[in-house]
Write a protein that holds these residues in place. Structure first.
Motif, PDB file in Angstrom:
ATOM      1  N   ASP A  59       0.839  -1.205   0.000  1.00 28.70           N
ATOM      2  CA  ASP A  59       0.000   0.000   0.000  1.00 28.70           C
ATOM      3  C   ASP A  59       0.868   1.247   0.000  1.00 28.70           C
ATOM      4  O   ASP A  59       0.512   2.275   0.579  1.00 28.70           O
ATOM      5  CB  ASP A  59      -0.929  -0.009   1.215  1.00 28.70           C
ATOM      6  CG  ASP A  59      -0.168  -0.021   2.542  1.00 28.70           C
ATOM      7  OD1 ASP A  59       1.072  -0.133   2.515  1.00 28.70           O
ATOM      8  OD2 ASP A  59      -0.830   0.094   3.595  1.00 28.70           O
ATOM      9  N   GLY A  60       2.018   1.157  -0.659  1.00 24.84           N
ATOM     10  CA  GLY A  60       2.949   2.278  -0.716  1.00 24.84           C
ATOM     11  C   GLY A  60       2.530   3.353  -1.693  1.00 24.84           C
ATOM     12  O   GLY A  60       1.379   3.407  -2.167  1.00 24.84           O
ATOM     13  N   GLY A  61       3.505   4.230  -2.032  1.00 29.76           N
ATOM     14  CA  GLY A  61       3.200   5.409  -2.834  1.00 29.76           C
ATOM     15  C   GLY A  61       2.850   5.148  -4.276  1.00 29.76           C
ATOM     16  O   GLY A  61       2.198   5.977  -4.918  1.00 29.76           O
ATOM     17  N   GLY A  62       3.255   4.014  -4.835  1.00 32.26           N
ATOM     18  CA  GLY A  62       2.926   3.703  -6.218  1.00 32.26           C
ATOM     19  C   GLY A  62       3.879   4.327  -7.219  1.00 32.26           C
ATOM     20  O   GLY A  62       4.749   5.138  -6.876  1.00 32.26           O
ATOM     21  N   ILE A  63       3.704   3.939  -8.502  1.00 37.59           N
ATOM     22  CA  ILE A  63       4.575   4.377  -9.600  1.00 37.59           C
ATOM     23  C   ILE A  63       3.696   4.971 -10.700  1.00 37.59           C
ATOM     24  O   ILE A  63       2.634   4.421 -11.034  1.00 37.59           O
ATOM     25  CB  ILE A  63       5.385   3.201 -10.171  1.00 37.59           C
ATOM     26  CG1 ILE A  63       6.177   2.502  -9.066  1.00 37.59           C
ATOM     27  CG2 ILE A  63       6.326   3.674 -11.282  1.00 37.59           C
ATOM     28  CD1 ILE A  63       6.816   1.201  -9.514  1.00 37.59           C
ATOM     29  N   ALA A  64       4.118   6.073 -11.283  1.00 37.81           N
ATOM     30  CA  ALA A  64       3.383   6.692 -12.384  1.00 37.81           C
ATOM     31  C   ALA A  64       3.404   5.767 -13.598  1.00 37.81           C
ATOM     32  O   ALA A  64       4.406   5.089 -13.843  1.00 37.81           O
ATOM     33  CB  ALA A  64       4.009   8.040 -12.746  1.00 37.81           C
ATOM     34  N   PRO A  65       2.316   5.699 -14.387  1.00 32.56           N
ATOM     35  CA  PRO A  65       2.264   4.786 -15.545  1.00 32.56           C
ATOM     36  C   PRO A  65       3.448   4.960 -16.489  1.00 32.56           C
ATOM     37  O   PRO A  65       4.013   3.977 -16.971  1.00 32.56           O
ATOM     38  CB  PRO A  65       0.936   5.149 -16.216  1.00 32.56           C
ATOM     39  CG  PRO A  65       0.086   5.693 -15.111  1.00 32.56           C
ATOM     40  CD  PRO A  65       1.032   6.414 -14.202  1.00 32.56           C
ATOM     41  N   GLU A  66       3.825   6.221 -16.765  1.00 37.30           N
ATOM     42  CA  GLU A  66       4.913   6.454 -17.723  1.00 37.30           C
ATOM     43  C   GLU A  66       6.277   6.022 -17.194  1.00 37.30           C
ATOM     44  O   GLU A  66       7.235   5.910 -17.969  1.00 37.30           O
ATOM     45  CB  GLU A  66       4.955   7.937 -18.124  1.00 37.30           C
ATOM     46  CG  GLU A  66       5.269   8.903 -17.004  1.00 37.30           C
ATOM     47  CD  GLU A  66       4.034   9.349 -16.211  1.00 37.30           C
ATOM     48  OE1 GLU A  66       4.154  10.345 -15.467  1.00 37.30           O
ATOM     49  OE2 GLU A  66       2.971   8.690 -16.346  1.00 37.30           O
ATOM     50  N   GLU A  67       6.363   5.772 -15.868  1.00 32.77           N
ATOM     51  CA  GLU A  67       7.637   5.361 -15.282  1.00 32.77           C
ATOM     52  C   GLU A  67       7.774   3.851 -15.129  1.00 32.77           C
ATOM     53  O   GLU A  67       8.835   3.364 -14.710  1.00 32.77           O
ATOM     54  CB  GLU A  67       7.831   6.036 -13.914  1.00 32.77           C
ATOM     55  CG  GLU A  67       8.024   7.540 -14.005  1.00 32.77           C
ATOM     56  CD  GLU A  67       8.259   8.168 -12.641  1.00 32.77           C
ATOM     57  OE1 GLU A  67       8.189   7.431 -11.624  1.00 32.77           O
ATOM     58  OE2 GLU A  67       8.518   9.387 -12.581  1.00 32.77           O
ATOM     59  N   LEU A 110       4.274  -5.979 -13.497  1.00 34.74           N
ATOM     60  CA  LEU A 110       4.350  -4.882 -12.543  1.00 34.74           C
ATOM     61  C   LEU A 110       3.112  -4.008 -12.714  1.00 34.74           C
ATOM     62  O   LEU A 110       2.857  -3.484 -13.801  1.00 34.74           O
ATOM     63  CB  LEU A 110       5.617  -4.066 -12.802  1.00 34.74           C
ATOM     64  CG  LEU A 110       5.828  -2.781 -12.000  1.00 34.74           C
ATOM     65  CD1 LEU A 110       5.966  -3.098 -10.510  1.00 34.74           C
ATOM     66  CD2 LEU A 110       7.077  -2.047 -12.495  1.00 34.74           C
ATOM     67  N   SER A 111       2.324  -3.898 -11.652  1.00 33.05           N
ATOM     68  CA  SER A 111       1.107  -3.080 -11.685  1.00 33.05           C
ATOM     69  C   SER A 111       1.173  -2.083 -10.546  1.00 33.05           C
ATOM     70  O   SER A 111       1.596  -2.427  -9.432  1.00 33.05           O
ATOM     71  CB  SER A 111      -0.142  -3.946 -11.528  1.00 33.05           C
ATOM     72  OG  SER A 111      -0.172  -4.963 -12.510  1.00 33.05           O
ATOM     73  N   SER A 112       0.733  -0.837 -10.803  1.00 34.25           N
ATOM     74  CA  SER A 112       0.836   0.168  -9.760  1.00 34.25           C
ATOM     75  C   SER A 112      -0.188   1.275  -9.959  1.00 34.25           C
ATOM     76  O   SER A 112      -0.696   1.500 -11.067  1.00 34.25           O
ATOM     77  CB  SER A 112       2.252   0.768  -9.749  1.00 34.25           C
ATOM     78  OG  SER A 112       2.461   1.537  -8.600  1.00 34.25           O
ATOM     79  N   ARG A 113      -0.479   1.946  -8.832  1.00 34.07           N
ATOM     80  CA  ARG A 113      -1.390   3.085  -8.882  1.00 34.07           C
ATOM     81  C   ARG A 113      -1.041   4.041  -7.749  1.00 34.07           C
ATOM     82  O   ARG A 113      -0.872   3.622  -6.610  1.00 34.07           O
ATOM     83  CB  ARG A 113      -2.838   2.627  -8.736  1.00 34.07           C
ATOM     84  CG  ARG A 113      -3.855   3.766  -8.686  1.00 34.07           C
ATOM     85  CD  ARG A 113      -5.222   3.258  -8.358  1.00 34.07           C
ATOM     86  NE  ARG A 113      -6.139   4.319  -7.973  1.00 34.07           N
ATOM     87  CZ  ARG A 113      -7.310   4.114  -7.397  1.00 34.07           C
ATOM     88  NH1 ARG A 113      -7.715   2.874  -7.136  1.00 34.07           N
ATOM     89  NH2 ARG A 113      -8.087   5.130  -7.074  1.00 34.07           N
ATOM     90  N   ARG A 114      -0.904   5.298  -8.081  1.00 26.90           N
ATOM     91  CA  ARG A 114      -0.686   6.310  -7.059  1.00 26.90           C
ATOM     92  C   ARG A 114      -2.028   6.720  -6.457  1.00 26.90           C
ATOM     93  O   ARG A 114      -3.085   6.543  -7.072  1.00 26.90           O
ATOM     94  CB  ARG A 114       0.026   7.519  -7.657  1.00 26.90           C
ATOM     95  CG  ARG A 114       1.431   7.197  -8.155  1.00 26.90           C
ATOM     96  CD  ARG A 114       2.060   8.388  -8.840  1.00 26.90           C
ATOM     97  NE  ARG A 114       1.289   8.821 -10.000  1.00 26.90           N
ATOM     98  CZ  ARG A 114       1.581   9.853 -10.765  1.00 26.90           C
ATOM     99  NH1 ARG A 114       2.666  10.559 -10.499  1.00 26.90           N
ATOM    100  NH2 ARG A 114       0.832  10.190 -11.785  1.00 26.90           N
ATOM    101  N   ALA A 115      -1.979   7.311  -5.270  1.00 31.29           N
ATOM    102  CA  ALA A 115      -3.213   7.611  -4.531  1.00 31.29           C
ATOM    103  C   ALA A 115      -4.135   8.546  -5.297  1.00 31.29           C
ATOM    104  O   ALA A 115      -5.362   8.408  -5.246  1.00 31.29           O
ATOM    105  CB  ALA A 115      -2.867   8.200  -3.166  1.00 31.29           C
ATOM    106  N   GLY A 116      -3.592   9.497  -6.043  1.00 29.01           N
ATOM    107  CA  GLY A 116      -4.434  10.466  -6.735  1.00 29.01           C
ATOM    108  C   GLY A 116      -4.885  10.042  -8.122  1.00 29.01           C
ATOM    109  O   GLY A 116      -5.664  10.761  -8.771  1.00 29.01           O
ATOM    110  N   ASP A 117      -4.417   8.902  -8.635  1.00 34.10           N
ATOM    111  CA  ASP A 117      -4.759   8.465  -9.989  1.00 34.10           C
ATOM    112  C   ASP A 117      -6.118   7.788 -10.031  1.00 34.10           C
ATOM    113  O   ASP A 117      -6.538   7.138  -9.064  1.00 34.10           O
ATOM    114  CB  ASP A 117      -3.696   7.499 -10.519  1.00 34.10           C
ATOM    115  CG  ASP A 117      -2.348   8.180 -10.715  1.00 34.10           C
ATOM    116  OD1 ASP A 117      -2.319   9.426 -10.717  1.00 34.10           O
ATOM    117  OD2 ASP A 117      -1.342   7.463 -10.856  1.00 34.10           O
TER     118      ASP A 117
END
Length: 602
Positions: A59-67, A110-117
Motif C-alpha cells: 500500500d505504498g506510494g505507487g509508480i506513475a504509468p509512464e515510469e 508490474l502493476s501500480s497506482r498512485r493515490a491520486g490516480d
C-alpha cells in the motif's frame, strides 16, 4: 578473441546471478522496494516455495504509468541521483538492478497506482522483453508478480532446493524483517493458504520477539540501549543461560538494514566469552545506528554486508556495551526485579542494574572491584581454608532470618539447608533457590582476582635474550604501526626487517605461555579487528584456573551464616549467574511451579 558489447538481456541475466540467488532473494528485493515506497502493509503470496509464483502487494506510494518501463530498466532508480546520495544511502534498495534482473529470468508483471490516480497501469515482461503499458484496475500501491523463476535459465533452476527448503529461506528472511519493522503488517500465504501474519505494533516492539523468536527468548533477553561517539546500539541480547548450538538467532541491523558483519560478530563473541559455555552461541537482536557517511553499504550486490569507516571504533563500542550489560547479570538480579520497591531500596546493587526483567541501561556506576591495597587481602581470603562446620542442623530463627519479620527478603533469599554437600537451598520471596556452591564461589573468586589484577595493571618482563621472530610482511607492518598498543599489552616489539620482529619483553603474568604464538595471535587480531583481547583472555584463563582451585569443593559442609554470606556475595558480584566456564550457578523454582509438581489447587 574479439571484444563485443553484451546484449542487454544477457547483461541483466548476469546481474541476476548476483542478485537473484533463490526465491528468498526475490522476496527480499521486492519487499525492500515496498518499504522504501512507504508501505505499512505487505501481502506476500507464494506457490511452491516461491518457485512457481511470488506476488508482492503493498500500500505504498505507487509508480506513475509512464515510469513503469523505467522501473525495469537497468540502473534506473528514484533513490539516488549523485555520488553524495550514494555515500549517504538511507533506503534499503538503491542500485536499480533488482527489477530488471528478476524480470530477465522470470515471467514478470508490474502493476501500480498512485493515490491520486483514477486507475492503475500494468507492464508485462517476458524473459526480459518488455510489453506495452496498459490500464488496469489496481488498489493504491504496487503489485509485482514473478512467475516461473529461472524458467529460461534451466541450469540455474536445477540449483533450487525442495519446496519446503525454499519456503524456509523466505520465512527466515521475513522473520528478520519482522524484527526490524514492527510498524509494518506482513501477511504471508503459501499455495493458497494463509501461513503467517505479523501484526503491526507501534507501542511495544518487544512483542515481535514473541512472534519471531518465541517466548523463551523474550523471557531471557536483556534490553540494551547505549549511545556514544556518534553511535547508538539498542535491541536485545539473551542471557548466557539462553545459548544456542548454532548461530541461528543472531540478527544485526545497521541503520535498519539486516547485514552480516564479521567485525561486529567478533565483538559480540568476545563480549560473551567470559560467561558462555564452551561451544555455545549467543542469541541477539541488535540495531546499530551510525551516520550514513561513516558506513559504506555499496560493497555487496545483494547488500548483505557493509564496510565501516572506523572499524576499530565500532568494534570497541559494541564490545564494551555488551560486556558492561553482561557484567550486570548478577545471580538473583532478575528475581530482584520482580520484587517490590522496598526490595530495591534495600538491595540497590542489584536493583539498579535492572529496571525490569528485560532491561539494561548503562550507568556511570563503576563495576565492583578491589583497590590495589585490598588485593593481597582478597587473594589471601580466597585461598584461606573456610572454618570447619558441622552438618546443617536446625538453627535459631535469629540466625536464619532478618531481625524484623517485615524486612525485605534479598533476591537469593536465606539459606535453609545444604544438599549432599554440593548445593545450597535457600528460600526467597518467590519460592526456592538452588545454588551450586563451588560454581558460585569460583566466579566470585575469579572476579576478585580480575579486579585485583586490573588494579595492578599488565607488567612487562624483559627477556634475557631478545626473541627474533620471522613473520609475514603485513604482520611486521601491523607490529610497527601498533607498537604503542603492544606496549600497553606488555610487549616490547620492534621491526628488525621487512619480515622480522625483535621481541624484548613479554607480559609478566604470561611469560611461561609461549609468547611467540601469543604475539602472532595478537597481531592477527589487530590486523583483522583493530583490537585484541588475546592477552586479557590468556590472563583470564590463568586467573580462572587459580580461582577454580581456590573455590570450596563438593562435600564441604558450610554453616548457615557461611551459606548466607555466599548468597550475598553472589548478588553483588558481576557475571555471578555463570561460573568461569559458562555453567549456571543458580536456579529458581517459583512457589507456583512447585505447587504444580504436587497438583495443588487442581
Amino acid at each position: 578473441m574479439q571484444i563485443r558489447q553484451l546484449p542487454d538481456t544477457l547483461i541483466n541475466q548476469i546481474a541476476a546471478g548476483e542478485v537473484v540467488e533463490r526465491p528468498a532473494s526475490v522476496v527480499k528485493e521486492l519487499v525492500e522496494n515496498a518499504l522504501d515506497a512507504g508501505a505499512l502493509r505487505i501481502d506476500i503470496d507464494l506457490e511452491e516455495g516461491g518457485i512457481r509464483l511470488i506476488r508482492i502487494r503493498d500500500d505504498g506510494g505507487g509508480i506513475a504509468p509512464e515510469e513503469l518501463p523505467l522501473a525495469v530498466a537497468r540502473h534506473a532508480t528514484s533513490k539516488i541521483a549523485s555520488l553524495d546520495d550514494l555515500e549517504a544511502v538511507a533506503t534499503l534498495g538503491f542500485r536499480g538492478e533488482a527489477l530488471p534482473s528478476i524480470a530477465s529470468v522470470s515471467r514478470f508483471s508490474l502493476s501500480s497506482r498512485r493515490a491520486g490516480d483514477e486507475h492503475g497501469a500494468s507492464l508485462q515482461v517476458e524473459g526480459g522483453k518488455l510489453g506495452e503499458v496498459a490500464p488496469k484496475a489496481q488498489a493504491p500501491g504496487t503489485t509485482v508478480e514473478v512467475r516461473e523463476l529461472f524458467y529460461n535459465v534451466p541450469a540455474r533452476r536445477k540449483f533450487l532446493r525442495a519446496e519446503r527448503t525454499e519456503l524456509g529461506h523466505i520465512e527466515e528472511w521475513l522473520r528478520s524483517l519482522a524484527l526490524a519493522r514492527p510498524d509494518v503488517e506482513l501477511r504471508v500465504s503459501h499455495n493458497g493458504r494463509p501461513s503467517r501474519r505479523y501484526k503491526p505494533d507501534l507501542l511495544d516492539a518487544s512483542l515481535r520477539l514473541n512472534e519471531t523468536l518465541g517466548e523463551d527468548f523474550a523471557r531471557q533477553a536483556l534490553r540494551v540501549e547505549h549511545g556514544a561517539a556518534g553511535l547508538r546500539l539498542h535491541g536485545w541480547i539473551a542471557l548466557p543461560s539462553y545459548s544456542r548450538a548454532s548461530a541461528d538467532q543472531q540478527y544485526l541491523y545497521v541503520n535498519g538494514r539486516a547485514v552480516r558483519d564479521r567485525n561486529v560478530a567478533h565483538a559480540v563473541k568476545i563480549a560473551y566469552q567470559d560467561v558462555l559455555f564452551h561451544g555455545r552461541q549467543p542469541a541477539y537482536v541488535l540495531f546499530l545506528e551510525i551516520d550514513p557517511l561513516r558506513v559504506d553499504v555499496n560493497v555487496h550486490p545483494a547488500k548483505h554486508e557493509v564496510r565501516f569507516r572506523d572499524t576499530r571504533l565500532v568494534h570497541d563500542f559494541v564490545y564494551r556495551t555488551l560486556q558492561d550489560a553482561l557484567a550486570e547479570t548478577r545471580a538473583g538480579a532478575i528475581a530482584a526485579a520482580t520484587q517490590g520497591a522496598a526490595d530495591n531500596a534495600q538491595y540497590p546493587a542489584t536493583a539498579a542494574a535492572f529496571g525490569s526483567p528485560r532491561q539494561w541501561l548503562p550507568t556511570q556506576q563503576s563495576p565492583l572491584g578491589l583497590s590495589l591495597g585490598e588485593a593481597p587481602a582478597a587473594y589471601a581470603a580466597l585461598y584461606a581454608q573456610p572454618p570447619v562446620s558441622q552438618p546443617y542442623s536446625a538453627q535459631s530463627q535469629e540466625q536464619r532470618l532478618p531481625a524484623s519479620s517485615d524486612a525485605a527478603v534479598p533476591p537469593l533469599g536465606y539459606a535453609i539447608a545444604q544438599l549432599h554437600g554440593i548445593y545450597i537451598l535457600a528460600e526467597n520471596a518467590d519460592g526456592l533457590i538452588v545454588v551450586d556452591m563451588h560454581a558460585a564461589h569460583e566466579r566470585i573468586g575469579y572476579e576478585k582476582l580480575k579486579s585485583a589484577h586490573d588494579g595492578i595493571g599488565l607488567h612487562s618482563q624483559p627477556l634475557l635474550v631478545p626473541l627474533n621472530l620471522a613473520v609475514a610482511e603485513r604482520e611486521a607492518e601491523v607490529a610497527e604501526r601498533e607498537a604503542e598498543t603492544l606496549a600497553t599489552l606488555g610487549f616490547d616489539v620492534t621491526r628488525s626487517g621487512p619480515q622480522s620482529l625483535s621481541v624484548r619483553s613479554v607480559p609478566a603474568l604470561l611469560a611461561q605461555a609461549e609468547p611467540e604464538g601469543l604475539l602472532r595471535d595478537v597481531l592477527t587480531d589487530l590486523r583483522e579487528h583493530g583490537e585484541t583481547r588475546r592477552i586479557a583472555a590468556a590472563r583470564d584463563e590463568l586467573l580462572s584456573t587459580m580461582a577454580c582451585h581456590g573455590a570450596v569443593r563438593a562435600n564441604r559442609r558450610l554453616s548457615v551464616p557461611e551459606m548466607n554470606a555466599l548468597l550475598r556475595e553472589m548478588e553483588i558480584t558481576e557475571r555471578s549467574g555463570q561460573c568461569n566456564h559458562g555453567r549456571p550457578t543458580w536456579a529458581r523454582f517459583s512457589l507456583t511451579e512447585i505447587d504444580r509438581w504436587f497438583l495443588r489447587g487442581r
